[in-house]
Write a protein that holds these residues in place. Structure first.
Motif, short mmCIF file in Angstrom:
data_model
loop_
_atom_site.label_atom_id
_atom_site.label_comp_id
_atom_site.label_asym_id
_atom_site.label_seq_id
_atom_site.Cartn_x
_atom_site.Cartn_y
_atom_site.Cartn_z
N GLY A 106 -36.34 -4.34 -13.93
CA GLY A 106 -35.05 -4.61 -14.85
C GLY A 106 -34.58 -2.16 -15.15
O GLY A 106 -35.42 -2.03 -15.11
N LEU A 107 -33.49 -2.90 -15.48
CA LEU A 107 -33.48 -1.48 -15.45
C LEU A 107 -32.16 -1.72 -17.03
O LEU A 107 -31.39 -2.99 -16.69
CB LEU A 107 -32.11 -0.65 -14.98
N TYR A 108 -31.95 -0.76 -17.86
CA TYR A 108 -30.96 -1.41 -19.37
C TYR A 108 -31.32 0.02 -19.99
O TYR A 108 -31.81 1.07 -19.59
CB TYR A 108 -32.38 -2.17 -19.83
N THR A 109 -29.80 -0.02 -21.19
CA THR A 109 -29.39 1.04 -21.82
C THR A 109 -28.83 0.20 -23.17
O THR A 109 -28.88 -0.81 -23.87
CB THR A 109 -28.20 1.74 -21.19
N HIS A 110 -29.54 1.06 -23.71
CA HIS A 110 -28.08 0.67 -25.42
C HIS A 110 -26.85 1.41 -25.79
O HIS A 110 -27.41 2.59 -25.74
CB HIS A 110 -29.76 0.82 -26.39
N PHE A 111 -26.12 1.14 -25.95
CA PHE A 111 -25.00 1.40 -25.74
C PHE A 111 -24.43 1.91 -27.94
O PHE A 111 -25.33 1.86 -28.68
CB PHE A 111 -23.59 0.68 -26.16
N ALA A 112 -24.48 3.31 -28.09
CA ALA A 112 -24.32 4.05 -29.33
C ALA A 112 -23.24 3.48 -30.23
O ALA A 112 -23.28 4.14 -31.11
CB ALA A 112 -24.35 5.28 -29.12
N THR A 113 -21.85 2.90 -29.55
CA THR A 113 -20.99 2.53 -30.12
C THR A 113 -20.36 0.86 -30.45
O THR A 113 -20.93 0.50 -28.36
CB THR A 113 -19.50 3.35 -29.89
N THR A 114 -19.32 0.26 -30.49
CA THR A 114 -19.08 -1.16 -30.18
C THR A 114 -18.10 -0.93 -29.30
O THR A 114 -17.69 -1.84 -28.92
CB THR A 114 -19.43 -1.68 -31.88
N GLY A 115 -17.27 -0.02 -28.92
CA GLY A 115 -16.31 0.11 -27.96
C GLY A 115 -15.23 -0.65 -28.29
O GLY A 115 -14.62 -0.88 -27.91
N ILE A 116 -14.85 -0.76 -29.47
CA ILE A 116 -14.09 -1.49 -29.79
C ILE A 116 -12.33 -0.16 -30.76
O ILE A 116 -13.01 0.87 -31.01
CB ILE A 116 -14.36 -2.31 -31.33
N PHE A 117 -12.14 -0.17 -29.14
CA PHE A 117 -10.27 0.77 -29.73
C PHE A 117 -11.49 2.20 -29.58
O PHE A 117 -11.33 3.10 -30.50
CB PHE A 117 -10.00 1.23 -30.71
N ASP A 118 -12.56 2.60 -28.26
CA ASP A 118 -13.37 4.16 -28.22
C ASP A 118 -13.95 3.86 -27.77
O ASP A 118 -14.46 3.59 -25.93
CB ASP A 118 -14.74 3.60 -29.37
N LYS A 119 -13.56 5.50 -26.27
CA LYS A 119 -13.59 5.98 -25.27
C LYS A 119 -15.14 6.25 -24.77
O LYS A 119 -15.25 5.80 -23.80
CB LYS A 119 -12.88 6.93 -25.04
#
Length: 260
Positions: A154-167
């Motif tokens: 597998g490959l994966y990441t963990h986002f640093a932000t929820t991405g709610i109105f966030d570029k």
């Protein structure tokens, strides 16, 4: 004073079932049970499995070994890199290891004579763990390809932000794609980027065939609530619309209908 916590295992099973049925276009459904399953106890893994979960993720090797006491067969990913001296413990217990740097990979495969499963972690912006550039990632990928004892599952990441109105969320998706650009993601068995928040709040990425759920599977619907009542909410919604249009920000799912 003694404190007691009562856990409703049927509710947890139903949470898993609700998530797995709603997001059934993902092949792999990963439940995160780090930190003693967020305080619920590792025993809950079997309730999640009954609900449709087919992979478990923990932070540390000792947590994976605790899960093994309750289930001998479910695949388990250890998301923190393990001490390479404990590699054989992971192999014996069928624990999948996270590879986060080229140097770590070289140590891990030294004198390797038994098969081992790994997932490569990509640093898409959290700046905590993972490959940060395409050159080192490609070197690692080639090393794994040449070694008959190591299987890149597998490959994966963990986002640093929820991405709610966030570029920044969109930028992190781009970064993941940029770092893995030289390989065919469809040839990787498991590609997982989504946490509970990104799973509920965003559309499925075409190359992602797995999700990881933590807080949602324990009963918390993390999708944002939409309201157009009152001047403050109307102004907030107008601002969000303008932000999306100006910066080409991904759309967000409001008030996701899911029985948690």
């Amino acid at each position: 004073m003694e404190t007691n916590v009562t856990i409703n295992l049927k509710n947890l099973e139903n949470n898993a079932k609700a998530i797995c049925e709603k997001y059934n276009d993902y092949k792999y459904k990963i439940a995160v049970v780090k930190s003693n399953a967020y305080g619920h106890g590792y025993k809950v893994v079997n309730s999640f499995i009954k609900g449709g979960i087919n992979y478990i993720a923990v932070s540390y090797l000792y947590e994976a070994l605790e899960v093994r006491k309750y289930n001998k067969d479910i695949p388990i990913l250890c998301m923190q890199p393990i001490d390479v001296k404990k590699r054989d413990i992971a192999i014996r217990n069928d624990i999948t290891i996270t590879v986060h740097t080229l140097d770590y990979l070289k140590e891990l495969i030294k004198d390797l004579d038994r098969k081992i499963k790994v997932h490569i972690k990509i640093d898409s912006g959290m700046n905590r763990l993972g490959f940060k550039d395409v050159k080192s990632f490609n070197e690692a990928y080639k090393l794994i390809e040449k070694n008959k004892f190591i299987y890149l599952e597998g490959l994966y990441t963990h986002f640093a932000t929820t991405g709610i109105f966030d570029k920044n969320w969109d930028n992190q998706v781009e970064r993941f794609v940029d770092i893995t650009v030289d390989i065919d993601l469809e040839k990787i068995d498991i590609v997982h980027l989504y946490s509970s928040t990104s799973l509920l709040d965003h559309k499925k990425l075409s190359f992602a065939n797995a999700f990881r759920v933590g807080i949602a599977i324990y009963g918390y619907n993390v999708s944002p609530h939409y309201s157009n009542k009152g001047l403050k909410n109307k102004l907030r919604n107008l601002r969000n619309y303008l932000l999306r249009a100006r910066y080409n920000i991904s759309a967000v799912n409001y008030d996701v209908d899911i029985d948690l």
